[in-house]
Write a protein that holds these residues in place. Structure first.
Motif, short mmCIF file in Angstrom:
data_model
loop_
_atom_site.label_atom_id
_atom_site.label_comp_id
_atom_site.label_asym_id
_atom_site.label_seq_id
_atom_site.Cartn_x
_atom_site.Cartn_y
_atom_site.Cartn_z
N PRO A 13 0.78 -1.24 0.00
CA PRO A 13 0.00 0.00 0.00
C PRO A 13 0.81 1.29 0.00
N ILE A 22 -7.00 3.10 -3.52
CA ILE A 22 -7.72 2.92 -2.26
C ILE A 22 -8.72 4.05 -2.06
N ARG A 26 -12.80 3.77 -1.95
CA ARG A 26 -13.56 4.26 -0.79
C ARG A 26 -14.71 5.17 -1.25
N LEU A 31 -14.56 -0.38 -1.13
CA LEU A 31 -13.40 -0.70 -0.31
C LEU A 31 -13.84 -1.59 0.85
N ASP A 33 -12.33 -3.09 4.27
CA ASP A 33 -11.22 -3.01 5.22
C ASP A 33 -11.24 -4.25 6.10
N THR A 40 -2.36 -1.62 7.48
CA THR A 40 -2.55 -2.22 6.17
C THR A 40 -1.20 -2.62 5.59
N VAL A 43 -2.78 -4.82 -0.29
CA VAL A 43 -3.99 -4.36 -0.94
C VAL A 43 -4.31 -5.39 -2.02
N LEU A 53 -8.36 -4.32 1.87
CA LEU A 53 -7.18 -4.01 2.67
C LEU A 53 -6.94 -5.16 3.64
#
Length: 79
Positions: A13, A22, A26, A31, A33, A40, A43, A53
């Motif tokens: 990442p 990312i 989002r 995304l 998580d 993180t 990815v 993530l």
């Protein structure tokens, strides 16, 4: 869990382009998580545009994926 046949890339990442991916995911609400509050480290980019993530190192994720593919190729009862 992530479906192995949907994975396009497993990356670190740190780079600016990945941070942009990312951020874009989002904004699109694509995304996921899965770090459980940890840092993180990987990815995972899927073919449907989803971005996952992970708190697991990219090398570890890749090794698990390869191990699973080898296990599937062996077939049932070939262990």
């Amino acid at each position: 869990m992530v479906s192995a046949h949907r994975i396009i890339a497993i990356v670190s990442p740190e780079s600016a382009p990945i941070k942009r991916i990312i951020s874009d995911a989002r904004e699109r609400s694509q995304l996921i998580d899965a770090t459980y509050g940890r840092r993180t480290r990987a990815v995972i980019i899927a073919d449907n545009g989803s971005v996952v993530l992970s708190a697991i190192q990219p090398e570890t994720v890749a090794a698990r994926l390869i191990g699973k593919q080898e296990q599937d190729a062996a077939g049932p009862g070939d262990e």
